[in-house]
Write a protein that holds these residues in place. Sequence first.
Motif, PDB file in Angstrom:
ATOM      1  N   GLY A  90       0.820  -1.209   0.000  1.00 57.52           N
ATOM      2  CA  GLY A  90       0.000   0.000   0.000  1.00 57.52           C
ATOM      3  C   GLY A  90       0.856   1.262   0.000  1.00 57.52           C
ATOM      4  N   ARG A  91       1.885   1.248   0.841  1.00 58.11           N
ATOM      5  CA  ARG A  91       2.782   2.420   0.905  1.00 58.11           C
ATOM      6  C   ARG A  91       3.500   2.611  -0.428  1.00 58.11           C
ATOM      7  NH1 ARG A  91       3.949   0.558   6.093  1.00 58.11           N
ATOM      8  NH2 ARG A  91       5.844  -0.500   5.406  1.00 58.11           N
ATOM      9  N   LYS A  92       3.976   1.509  -0.982  1.00 57.57           N
ATOM     10  CA  LYS A  92       4.708   1.592  -2.251  1.00 57.57           C
ATOM     11  C   LYS A  92       3.808   2.103  -3.369  1.00 57.57           C
ATOM     12  CE  LYS A  92       8.511   0.528  -3.540  1.00 57.57           C
ATOM     13  NZ  LYS A  92       9.627   1.494  -3.723  1.00 57.57           N
ATOM     14  N   MET A  93       2.568   1.625  -3.393  1.00 62.68           N
ATOM     15  CA  MET A  93       1.653   2.060  -4.456  1.00 62.68           C
ATOM     16  C   MET A  93       1.380   3.560  -4.354  1.00 62.68           C
ATOM     17  SD  MET A  93      -0.912  -1.230  -4.992  1.00 62.68           S
ATOM     18  CE  MET A  93      -1.919  -0.568  -6.319  1.00 62.68           C
ATOM     19  N   GLU A  94       1.243   4.023  -3.134  1.00 64.25           N
ATOM     20  CA  GLU A  94       1.017   5.450  -2.917  1.00 64.25           C
ATOM     21  C   GLU A  94       2.221   6.267  -3.414  1.00 64.25           C
ATOM     22  OE1 GLU A  94      -0.059   7.815   1.067  1.00 64.25           O
ATOM     23  OE2 GLU A  94      -1.228   5.994   0.667  1.00 64.25           O
ATOM     24  N   GLN A  95       3.381   5.769  -3.056  1.00 61.43           N
ATOM     25  CA  GLN A  95       4.638   6.423  -3.437  1.00 61.43           C
ATOM     26  C   GLN A  95       4.798   6.492  -4.968  1.00 61.43           C
ATOM     27  OE1 GLN A  95       7.779   4.152  -1.648  1.00 61.43           O
ATOM     28  NE2 GLN A  95       9.357   5.177  -2.826  1.00 61.43           N
ATOM     29  N   VAL A  96       4.533   5.356  -5.612  1.00 59.54           N
ATOM     30  CA  VAL A  96       4.675   5.295  -7.079  1.00 59.54           C
ATOM     31  C   VAL A  96       3.653   6.218  -7.749  1.00 59.54           C
ATOM     32  CG1 VAL A  96       4.491   3.789  -9.111  1.00 59.54           C
ATOM     33  CG2 VAL A  96       5.678   2.981  -7.074  1.00 59.54           C
ATOM     34  N   GLU A  97       2.463   6.255  -7.178  1.00 54.97           N
ATOM     35  CA  GLU A  97       1.419   7.106  -7.746  1.00 54.97           C
ATOM     36  C   GLU A  97       1.791   8.589  -7.611  1.00 54.97           C
ATOM     37  OE1 GLU A  97      -2.464   6.482  -6.074  1.00 54.97           O
ATOM     38  OE2 GLU A  97      -3.417   6.952  -8.008  1.00 54.97           O
ATOM     39  N   GLN A  98       2.320   8.967  -6.441  1.00 54.59           N
ATOM     40  CA  GLN A  98       2.763  10.350  -6.226  1.00 54.59           C
ATOM     41  C   GLN A  98       3.846  10.730  -7.232  1.00 54.59           C
ATOM     42  OE1 GLN A  98       1.281  12.572  -4.409  1.00 54.59           O
ATOM     43  NE2 GLN A  98      -0.140  10.968  -3.746  1.00 54.59           N
ATOM     44  N   ARG A  99       4.766   9.789  -7.429  1.00 52.54           N
ATOM     45  CA  ARG A  99       5.877  10.011  -8.357  1.00 52.54           C
ATOM     46  C   ARG A  99       5.332  10.202  -9.774  1.00 52.54           C
ATOM     47  NH1 ARG A  99       9.695   5.177  -7.524  1.00 52.54           N
ATOM     48  NH2 ARG A  99       8.436   4.352  -9.202  1.00 52.54           N
ATOM     49  N   ALA A 100       4.300   9.404 -10.116  1.00 45.57           N
ATOM     50  CA  ALA A 100       3.697   9.503 -11.449  1.00 45.57           C
ATOM     51  C   ALA A 100       3.037  10.870 -11.632  1.00 45.57           C
ATOM     52  CB  ALA A 100       2.676   8.385 -11.636  1.00 45.57           C
TER      53      ALA A 100
ATOM     54  N   TYR B   7       7.092   7.517 -15.659  1.00 40.12           N
ATOM     55  CA  TYR B   7       5.838   7.235 -14.981  1.00 40.12           C
ATOM     56  C   TYR B   7       4.695   8.063 -15.527  1.00 40.12           C
ATOM     57  CZ  TYR B   7       8.704   4.483 -11.935  1.00 40.12           C
ATOM     58  OH  TYR B   7       9.571   3.549 -11.464  1.00 40.12           O
ATOM     59  N   LYS B   8       4.074   7.492 -16.536  1.00 41.38           N
ATOM     60  CA  LYS B   8       2.882   8.109 -17.119  1.00 41.38           C
ATOM     61  C   LYS B   8       1.684   7.666 -16.281  1.00 41.38           C
ATOM     62  CE  LYS B   8       4.985   7.713 -21.640  1.00 41.38           C
ATOM     63  NZ  LYS B   8       5.830   6.508 -21.552  1.00 41.38           N
ATOM     64  N   PRO B   9       0.500   8.249 -16.540  1.00 41.85           N
ATOM     65  CA  PRO B   9      -0.667   7.838 -15.753  1.00 41.85           C
ATOM     66  C   PRO B   9      -0.879   6.318 -15.853  1.00 41.85           C
ATOM     67  CG  PRO B   9      -1.183   9.753 -17.073  1.00 41.85           C
ATOM     68  CD  PRO B   9       0.185   9.314 -17.484  1.00 41.85           C
ATOM     69  N   PHE B  10      -1.093   5.704 -14.718  1.00 39.62           N
ATOM     70  CA  PHE B  10      -1.221   4.259 -14.615  1.00 39.62           C
ATOM     71  C   PHE B  10      -2.663   3.840 -14.432  1.00 39.62           C
ATOM     72  CE2 PHE B  10       3.026   4.435 -12.457  1.00 39.62           C
ATOM     73  CZ  PHE B  10       3.667   3.570 -13.308  1.00 39.62           C
ATOM     74  N   THR B  11      -2.955   2.642 -14.848  1.00 42.41           N
ATOM     75  CA  THR B  11      -4.175   2.024 -14.330  1.00 42.41           C
ATOM     76  C   THR B  11      -3.794   1.448 -12.966  1.00 42.41           C
ATOM     77  OG1 THR B  11      -3.710  -0.193 -15.140  1.00 42.41           O
ATOM     78  CG2 THR B  11      -4.826   1.307 -16.670  1.00 42.41           C
ATOM     79  N   TYR B  12      -4.807   1.065 -12.212  1.00 44.54           N
ATOM     80  CA  TYR B  12      -4.583   0.504 -10.882  1.00 44.54           C
ATOM     81  C   TYR B  12      -3.667  -0.713 -10.939  1.00 44.54           C
ATOM     82  CZ  TYR B  12      -5.644  -1.714  -6.430  1.00 44.54           C
ATOM     83  OH  TYR B  12      -5.548  -2.310  -5.205  1.00 44.54           O
ATOM     84  N   TYR B  13      -3.871  -1.565 -11.943  1.00 45.72           N
ATOM     85  CA  TYR B  13      -3.100  -2.812 -12.005  1.00 45.72           C
ATOM     86  C   TYR B  13      -1.683  -2.580 -12.512  1.00 45.72           C
ATOM     87  CZ  TYR B  13      -7.485  -4.808 -10.781  1.00 45.72           C
ATOM     88  OH  TYR B  13      -8.630  -5.092 -10.095  1.00 45.72           O
ATOM     89  N   GLN B  14      -1.507  -1.561 -13.358  1.00 45.61           N
ATOM     90  CA  GLN B  14      -0.153  -1.200 -13.769  1.00 45.61           C
ATOM     91  C   GLN B  14       0.628  -0.653 -12.576  1.00 45.61           C
ATOM     92  OE1 GLN B  14      -1.877   0.866 -17.388  1.00 45.61           O
ATOM     93  NE2 GLN B  14       0.260   0.712 -17.979  1.00 45.61           N
ATOM     94  N   LEU B  15      -0.102   0.111 -11.772  1.00 48.14           N
ATOM     95  CA  LEU B  15       0.499   0.649 -10.552  1.00 48.14           C
ATOM     96  C   LEU B  15       0.925  -0.503  -9.634  1.00 48.14           C
ATOM     97  CD1 LEU B  15       0.928   3.303  -8.954  1.00 48.14           C
ATOM     98  CD2 LEU B  15      -1.406   3.072  -8.096  1.00 48.14           C
TER      99      LEU B  15
END
Lengths: 103, 199
Positions: A90-100, B7-15
Motif C-alpha cells: 500500500g505504501r509503495k503504491m502510494e509512493q509510485v502514484e505520487q511520483r507519477a 511514470y505516465k498515468p497508470f491504471t490501478y493494475y499497472q500501478l
Amino acid sequence: MIERGHHDMGGQPAGKVERTEHDYPEWERRVDAMVQLLRTRRKITVDELRKNIEALPPEAYDRLSYYEKWISSLTQTLIQRGVITSDELGRKMEQVEQRAKAG
Amino acid sequence: MNDQGAYKPFTYYQLMETSLRELLVEKGILSDEQVNAEVAAMRARQPERGARVVARAWTEAAYKKRLLANATAACEELGLEIPGLHLVAVENTPQVHNAIVCTLCSCYPRVLLGIPPDWYKSRNYRSRMVREPRAVLAEFGLRIPDGTQIRVHDSTADMRYLVLPMRPKGTEDWDEARLAGIVTRDAMIGVAVPTVTGG
C-alpha cells in the motif's frame, strides 16, 4: 452437491469465438516475467497462482483482463507467503502514484 | 523497450505491477535486469519453435516416433528447453483431428508457441471447445469431414499438448526449413491445418 466454480466453464453454453489477439504491452510482459522468475526461484507455485485467480469473485473474474488477474493473484500469493505485506504494498503504491503525478 | 522510470498515468493494475516489482527489487528477490532478460526471452519464444519440431517429425520417421513417445525429450533433442512439464504430441490422421484447449484457465505449450492468443483464453473458446468442437472449428474456417473424429485435449498446468498436423500433399520434395514455414501456430493448436500456400 459441490458447486461448480466460476472458472470451471468447460462445456457451458457460450457465444461465438471472437478471434481476438493483441500485442502485449510491456507491463503485461513484466507480470509474466515476474511469475516465471518467481516460479523458477520456488517463491511461488503455479497452483497457488491458479487458486488465487479462482478465488476472485465472479464479477472480478469476468471484468479483469488476463494480466490484471495475474498481477492480483501474484500479489496475493506473495502476501500469503509473507514475502511482502499488504502495508508495504500500500505504501509503495502510494509512493509510485505520487511520483507519477509529479511527472 | 525500457519504459521503466517514465511514470505516465497508470491504471490501478499497472500501478500494482510497478509497485510489486520495486518491492521485490528492494528485497533483493529480483533485479530489473532479470525481469528485462526474461521479457526478452519471452519475445524469442515464438511458434517457429514448434514449427521446427513438426517439420523434423515430418521428415524423419524415427524422430516422429520419439516425439509421439516422449515430446519433452524430443524437443530437448532440438535444444528446446521444456522446464518441468510433461509435453504430449498428438498426431492428426485422416481418422482423427486433434485440438487443444484449457477449460480452467490458459495452459498452453508456451515454450513452443509463445504466449497464447486472446481467443484461446476467452470464455467462449474454453466453454464450447469441449462440447461442440466441430462448430467451433467451423468458426475458424476449418471444416472437419463428418467421418473424422475430433479429439479435444484439455491442458493442465503440468501437462501440455502440441498438435502434430498432417503434412499436406504437394510438399513431398520440400526440405525441413521450407516445411517449417507452413506450420502455423493455429495448426499446432488444431484450429487450422497447414496448406501448401501457408495460408
